[in-house]
Design a protein around this motif. Structure first.
Motif, PDB file in Angstrom:
ATOM      1  N   ILE A  54       0.986  -1.229  -0.003  1.00  0.00           N
ATOM      2  CA  ILE A  54       0.049  -0.210   0.085  1.00  0.00           C
ATOM      3  C   ILE A  54       0.873   1.322  -0.016  1.00  0.00           C
ATOM      4  O   ILE A  54       0.717   2.187  -0.838  1.00  0.00           O
ATOM      5  N   THR A  55       1.877   1.034   0.817  1.00  0.00           N
ATOM      6  CA  THR A  55       2.712   2.360   1.021  1.00  0.00           C
ATOM      7  C   THR A  55       3.526   2.595  -0.179  1.00  0.00           C
ATOM      8  O   THR A  55       3.821   3.725  -0.766  1.00  0.00           O
ATOM      9  N   LEU A  56       4.088   1.594  -1.000  1.00  0.00           N
ATOM     10  CA  LEU A  56       4.778   1.896  -2.400  1.00  0.00           C
ATOM     11  C   LEU A  56       3.968   2.207  -3.297  1.00  0.00           C
ATOM     12  O   LEU A  56       4.293   3.145  -4.029  1.00  0.00           O
ATOM     13  N   ALA A  57       2.703   1.853  -3.198  1.00  0.00           N
ATOM     14  CA  ALA A  57       1.688   2.403  -4.303  1.00  0.00           C
ATOM     15  C   ALA A  57       1.140   3.865  -3.900  1.00  0.00           C
ATOM     16  O   ALA A  57       1.066   4.570  -4.895  1.00  0.00           O
ATOM     17  N   GLU A  58       0.916   4.174  -2.767  1.00  0.00           N
ATOM     18  CA  GLU A  58       0.355   5.546  -2.185  1.00  0.00           C
ATOM     19  C   GLU A  58       1.075   6.432  -1.680  1.00  0.00           C
ATOM     20  O   GLU A  58       0.492   7.489  -1.436  1.00  0.00           O
ATOM     21  N   GLY A  59       2.072   6.107  -1.068  1.00  0.00           N
ATOM     22  CA  GLY A  59       3.212   6.905  -0.060  1.00  0.00           C
ATOM     23  C   GLY A  59       4.503   6.855  -0.506  1.00  0.00           C
ATOM     24  O   GLY A  59       4.857   6.911  -1.475  1.00  0.00           O
ATOM     25  N   ARG A  60       5.367   6.799   0.629  1.00  0.00           N
ATOM     26  CA  ARG A  60       6.718   6.733   0.376  1.00  0.00           C
ATOM     27  C   ARG A  60       7.179   5.970   1.637  1.00  0.00           C
ATOM     28  O   ARG A  60       6.902   6.026   2.708  1.00  0.00           O
ATOM     29  N   ILE A  61       8.313   5.292   1.318  1.00  0.00           N
ATOM     30  CA  ILE A  61       9.082   4.342   2.296  1.00  0.00           C
ATOM     31  C   ILE A  61      10.543   4.848   2.244  1.00  0.00           C
ATOM     32  O   ILE A  61      11.108   4.930   1.514  1.00  0.00           O
ATOM     33  N   ASP A  62      10.829   5.465   3.482  1.00  0.00           N
ATOM     34  CA  ASP A  62      12.307   5.842   3.726  1.00  0.00           C
ATOM     35  C   ASP A  62      13.015   4.790   4.308  1.00  0.00           C
ATOM     36  O   ASP A  62      12.542   4.096   5.029  1.00  0.00           O
ATOM     37  N   VAL A  63      14.244   4.496   3.881  1.00  0.00           N
ATOM     38  CA  VAL A  63      15.119   3.520   4.295  1.00  0.00           C
ATOM     39  C   VAL A  63      16.309   4.071   4.768  1.00  0.00           C
ATOM     40  O   VAL A  63      17.073   4.930   3.948  1.00  0.00           O
ATOM     41  N   ALA A  64      16.803   3.828   6.004  1.00  0.00           N
ATOM     42  CA  ALA A  64      18.096   3.915   6.386  1.00  0.00           C
ATOM     43  C   ALA A  64      19.334   3.386   5.459  1.00  0.00           C
ATOM     44  O   ALA A  64      19.248   2.541   4.926  1.00  0.00           O
ATOM     45  N   GLU A  65      20.409   4.201   5.180  1.00  0.00           N
ATOM     46  CA  GLU A  65      21.434   3.982   4.308  1.00  0.00           C
ATOM     47  C   GLU A  65      21.935   2.742   4.363  1.00  0.00           C
ATOM     48  O   GLU A  65      22.180   1.971   3.518  1.00  0.00           O
ATOM     49  N   ASP A  66      22.001   1.931   5.366  1.00  0.00           N
ATOM     50  CA  ASP A  66      22.471   0.644   5.592  1.00  0.00           C
ATOM     51  C   ASP A  66      21.386  -0.321   5.710  1.00  0.00           C
ATOM     52  O   ASP A  66      21.757  -1.694   5.857  1.00  0.00           O
ATOM     53  N   GLY A  67      20.171  -0.056   5.431  1.00  0.00           N
ATOM     54  CA  GLY A  67      18.963  -0.905   5.633  1.00  0.00           C
ATOM     55  C   GLY A  67      18.555  -1.487   6.711  1.00  0.00           C
ATOM     56  O   GLY A  67      17.902  -2.319   6.921  1.00  0.00           O
ATOM     57  N   ALA A  68      18.988  -0.601   7.924  1.00  0.00           N
ATOM     58  CA  ALA A  68      18.584  -1.482   9.230  1.00  0.00           C
ATOM     59  C   ALA A  68      17.208  -0.819   9.679  1.00  0.00           C
ATOM     60  O   ALA A  68      16.694  -1.112  10.663  1.00  0.00           O
ATOM     61  N   ALA A  69      16.725   0.103   9.043  1.00  0.00           N
ATOM     62  CA  ALA A  69      15.743   0.849   9.202  1.00  0.00           C
ATOM     63  C   ALA A  69      14.513   1.190   8.499  1.00  0.00           C
ATOM     64  O   ALA A  69      15.180   1.465   7.289  1.00  0.00           O
ATOM     65  N   VAL A  70      13.346   0.950   8.316  1.00  0.00           N
ATOM     66  CA  VAL A  70      12.378   1.421   7.380  1.00  0.00           C
ATOM     67  C   VAL A  70      11.162   2.498   8.030  1.00  0.00           C
ATOM     68  O   VAL A  70      10.741   1.896   9.088  1.00  0.00           O
ATOM     69  N   ALA A  71      10.798   3.403   7.311  1.00  0.00           N
ATOM     70  CA  ALA A  71       9.765   4.130   7.909  1.00  0.00           C
ATOM     71  C   ALA A  71       8.623   4.243   6.608  1.00  0.00           C
ATOM     72  O   ALA A  71       9.070   4.699   5.559  1.00  0.00           O
ATOM     73  N   LEU A  72       7.231   3.849   6.892  1.00  0.00           N
ATOM     74  CA  LEU A  72       6.385   3.930   5.967  1.00  0.00           C
ATOM     75  C   LEU A  72       5.362   5.117   6.271  1.00  0.00           C
ATOM     76  O   LEU A  72       4.746   5.220   7.127  1.00  0.00           O
ATOM     77  N   TRP A  73       5.516   6.118   5.291  1.00  0.00           N
ATOM     78  CA  TRP A  73       4.488   7.214   5.312  1.00  0.00           C
ATOM     79  C   TRP A  73       3.356   7.210   4.288  1.00  0.00           C
ATOM     80  O   TRP A  73       3.706   7.096   3.117  1.00  0.00           O
ATOM     81  N   LEU A  74       2.284   7.642   4.647  1.00  0.00           N
ATOM     82  CA  LEU A  74       1.123   7.670   3.798  1.00  0.00           C
ATOM     83  C   LEU A  74       0.602   9.305   3.931  1.00  0.00           C
ATOM     84  O   LEU A  74       0.479   9.583   4.987  1.00  0.00           O
ATOM     85  N   PRO A  75       0.476   9.939   2.661  1.00  0.00           N
ATOM     86  CA  PRO A  75      -0.356  11.296   3.013  1.00  0.00           C
ATOM     87  C   PRO A  75      -1.780  10.956   2.936  1.00  0.00           C
ATOM     88  O   PRO A  75      -2.380  10.083   2.443  1.00  0.00           O
ATOM     89  N   VAL A  76      -2.256  11.639   4.123  1.00  0.00           N
ATOM     90  CA  VAL A  76      -3.688  11.335   4.400  1.00  0.00           C
ATOM     91  C   VAL A  76      -4.666  12.669   4.007  1.00  0.00           C
ATOM     92  O   VAL A  76      -4.127  13.806   4.700  1.00  0.00           O
ATOM     93  N   PRO A  77      -5.645  12.836   3.136  1.00  0.00           N
ATOM     94  CA  PRO A  77      -6.127  14.015   2.759  1.00  0.00           C
ATOM     95  C   PRO A  77      -7.344  14.263   3.959  1.00  0.00           C
ATOM     96  O   PRO A  77      -7.591  13.397   4.590  1.00  0.00           O
ATOM     97  N   ALA A  78      -7.730  15.643   3.896  1.00  0.00           N
ATOM     98  CA  ALA A  78      -8.761  16.038   4.769  1.00  0.00           C
ATOM     99  C   ALA A  78      -9.996  15.623   4.463  1.00  0.00           C
ATOM    100  O   ALA A  78     -10.168  15.372   3.334  1.00  0.00           O
TER     101      ALA A  78
END
Length: 198
Positions: A54-78
């Protein structure tokens, strides 16, 4: 600390799911959804893969440079979403069709998710257990919060354990006052952060 953050693409899906599975394998909510550890090991990755897709399709996944951490962000409209959110049913269907908890956790968090203002939703963040406690997760979150502050956008998440709740409070989030109480299970804490002006 200063870590380099990269944006994940479709080719990074397995890395994302792997980090999430490792990070959340013993999380109170995952342990409630899948109480048997052997079964959790078998199906947890499929469950978390729904969030990654879902996040790959609709948002953004941030990955730490060494692949040790990931954050999944979705923009949510009002505004309240139209119709029923298909995600909880998809979580159950994909991961463990006979396990109603797969769907229930999504429905309960959906019921408390605020929709009066557009915001950035931290759907999940995972840090590999061997790297937890180094501040990587906080740095990964700060990358997005700096954007939120710059653009005047609030942020939202649900904390799934007391340790993460304390981290989010240090980053400016506050508990909205109504916990998600999983039946005979742990609590989750919906948290909101107003954009901060320096």
């Amino acid at each position: 600390m200063g870590i380099r953050v990269e944006q994940a693409g479709q080719g990074d899906r397995e890395l994302v799911v792997s980090v999430l599975e490792e990070a959340f394998h013993h999380d109170p909510v995952s342990s409630w959804v899948f109480p048997d550890e052997a079964h959790r090991r078998a199906v947890h990755g499929r469950f978390l893969g729904v969030f990654a897709d879902i996040t790959l399709a609709e948002g953004r996944i941030d990955v730490a440079e060494d692949g040790a951490a990931v954050a999944l962000w979705l923009p949510v409209p009002a505004g309240a979403p139209e119709g029923e959110d298909p995600t909880p049913a998809l979580m159950r269907q994909t991961a463990d069709p006979d396990n109603g908890r797969c769907e229930l956790v999504g429905r309960l968090t959906g019921e408390v998710h605020p929709h009066d203002r557009a915001h950035s939703y931290l759907l999940m963040i995972g840090v590999s257990p061997r790297r937890q406690g180094e501040g990587i997760g906080a740095e990964l979150i700060r990358t997005e919060l700096e954007r939120c502050d710059r653009d005047g956008v609030p942020a939202y998440l649900e904390a799934s354990n007391a340790r993460s709740r304390a981290l989010y409070e240090r980053l400016g989030y506050h508990f909205l006052g109504r916990a998600v109480e999983l039946p005979d299970g742990p609590s989750m804490w919906p948290m909101w952060r107003e954009p901060q002006v320096s």
